[in-house]
Each structure stands twice: as C-alpha cells, then as structure tokens.
Enzyme design. Sequence first.
Site, PDB file in Angstrom:
ATOM      1  N   TRP A  99       0.824  -1.209   0.000  1.00  0.00           N
ATOM      2  CA  TRP A  99       0.000   0.000   0.000  1.00  0.00           C
ATOM      3  C   TRP A  99       0.855   1.255   0.000  1.00  0.00           C
ATOM      4  CZ3 TRP A  99      -4.249  -1.489  -1.789  1.00  0.00           C
ATOM      5  CH2 TRP A  99      -4.762  -2.761  -1.461  1.00  0.00           C
ATOM      6  N   ASP A 166      -1.240   6.852   6.414  1.00  0.00           N
ATOM      7  CA  ASP A 166      -2.331   5.940   6.095  1.00  0.00           C
ATOM      8  C   ASP A 166      -2.492   5.033   7.311  1.00  0.00           C
ATOM      9  OD1 ASP A 166      -3.964   3.879   5.277  1.00  0.00           O
ATOM     10  OD2 ASP A 166      -2.845   3.418   3.443  1.00  0.00           O
ATOM     11  N   LYS A 190     -11.687  -1.798   8.685  1.00  0.00           N
ATOM     12  CA  LYS A 190     -10.907  -2.646   9.592  1.00  0.00           C
ATOM     13  C   LYS A 190     -11.374  -2.449  11.041  1.00  0.00           C
ATOM     14  CE  LYS A 190      -7.978  -2.952   5.991  1.00  0.00           C
ATOM     15  NZ  LYS A 190      -7.752  -4.111   5.139  1.00  0.00           N
TER      16      LYS A 190
END
Length: 356
Positions: A99, A166, A190
């Site tokens: 990511w 992030d 999440k």
Amino acid sequence: MKKHNFNAGPSILPREVIEDTAKAVLDFQNEGLSILEISHRAKYFQPVVEEAVELFKELLSIPDGYSVIFLGGGASLQFCMVPYNLLEKKAAYLNTGTWAKKAMKEAKGFGEVVEVASSADANYTFIPKDFTIPADADYFHITSNNTIYGTELLKDIDSPVPLVADMSSDIFSRPIDVSKYAIIYGGAQKNLAPAGVTFVIIKNDVLGKVSRHIPTMLNYQTHIDGGSMFNTPPVLPIYTALLNLRWLKKIGGVEEMEKRNKAKAELLYNAIDNSKIFVGTAKKEDRSRMNICFVMKEEYKDLEADFLKFATEKGMVGIKGHRSVGGFRASCYNALPIESVQALIDCMDEFEKARA
C-alpha cells in the site's frame, strides 16, 4: 459451530454494532424509514455526522485546528488526493509494503517523489530505521500498519516536514499524538465501519499552499466547508462508524483498546514462537498487533494446505495469508475477542500434536 473472524478486511465488527445497524436498516430512529432510504440532509441524519466527528476528536484527543471528514473512494483515492492537495515540488515516502508503494506511485504524477527507505529487498519483513527525511519535502508519507506483511509502526514519528499517515488498519487501536500529523486517513473497513467510507483527519493550515488547480471533488477544503455533505456521503457506513465509536468509548476508549490488542498479540505471538511447526514472518521488533503473519517451518511446508483445511473446519475464518507472503494471517482488529485468539491457538496446538 462458532465462527472466529480473522478476515483482513472488510473485517469483524462488535456484535452489538451489527445488531443496532440491522435495526436501523429496518427502521431508523422510529421514523418509519430505513437508513438505506433516508436523505443525507434529513434533520435526523445530520446529528449522526456531527456526533461521529465529535467522538473522533474526543477518542483521539484531536487538538484544535483539525477537521474530520468522511469521503468515498477508499484509502486508494487518498493516494491521489494527498499529493493533489499538498505536493508542490517534492514529497518523501517510506516504502514498507504494497500500500505504501501504491501511494508512492500515485504521487509521482504530481511532482518529485523521494523514497527515503524501503524494506522491499527483505519482502517487507521489517520497518526501515535510521532514515533521513528531506527537510525540503512538502510532506513525509508513512503507512502505519502493513496488513499484508504484518509489520507496524507503533510510535509516532517526529518529522521535520508535515507528516501524512495511512492508518487504515490500526486507527483507534492505540493512542496517537495527532498533533504530530498533518493528515491521517484510512479506509474504515478494519476498525471502524463496513466498507464504503473513508475518514480523513486534516490539519487545516496545511491546505491552500499548492499552485495547481484542484478539481472540486478532490479538494479537501470542499469537504471541510461542506461538512462531509458536498455530495451524497455513504450514509450507512457513517452510521455504523458512529455506533462503533460509541462502543469504543463505552469500553474505555483507545487506552483500553491498546491493552486488549497487546494481550491478543502477545498470546498469539507466544504460541507461534513456541511452536514446533509454525514460525512468524515479520521481525520481532516490528511485529503488527493487527495482522499477525506466520508460515510453516521449512520442513513442514507441505502441511500448509492441510492446516488451512483443518482450521477452516474448526471455524477459523480468513486466516489464509496474502499470496505475496503465503502461509497464514490472523487479523486481530479491535472487535476480535481474545477468546477467538485462544481458539486459533488451540487449533494450532491440536494440529501440531497430531502432525508434528
């Protein structure tokens, strides 16, 4: 048979949050309408957004001068929005996994991108250290938790330039010093809500400094000014986020959550480290509390498929590792009870005794 949900995302939510969301799908606040069909500008939905923002600020101790907004597009859209709004000449990135690499790729379309450090050569099994952040960078970007490789930055970095993070997969899992960050963003699926909403925490004074034209929908200021209502927001996930934030506050906030997450991680890592057949993949000093990755030791590699089948039959859901790492991944997000971790350990022990 009880299911133990170790999915990496979308992932487990508290049962009471799911049940209260289901009630709102049938009838939202006794209005005779489902939350799926109400207007986002209805008088009874606006307080949902306002309370969710206030709980963000309360639970994370967000200081004055910051805004919290809810957007669509996932964290992947933020890979583009961050440089669109902040990158004038140069940005610095820490490459700790898939990511982070994707975020860095998007930024290259807006200016010079410096990779300050990378653990790619070691298949991202550790967090690089002793790197230098360029003092002339417009911002420095990190990915705090790496879901695929099971590594995590557990301390807030001191950065000489605006820090962007992030935090898709570890937000609300521990206290953070928000004042050290210019932007914190993440997909909610999440630790916060179902898939479909993205949160962004922004220090207001970092905006408005790039010379380029920013399209209206990609301009953070648009959504700050519009209170997350410039266009139709993802109503249901925002409502579930509110319920989850209420649950988190009720159990003791991020401080209590960190205690629980530490206990779960220590329990499972101890089992892995003391196993005859399993071994962890991440360096011990950088192990994630959220995504615990492990494989079979080399001499037992041919048993991986057998263990996956065995564990699945025992009710373990979502423990197959990402294809780039292989093996197994137990995602232990906030809502996962420690009883599920113990159930996985019991499953591992039973398999080991039978097959080692």
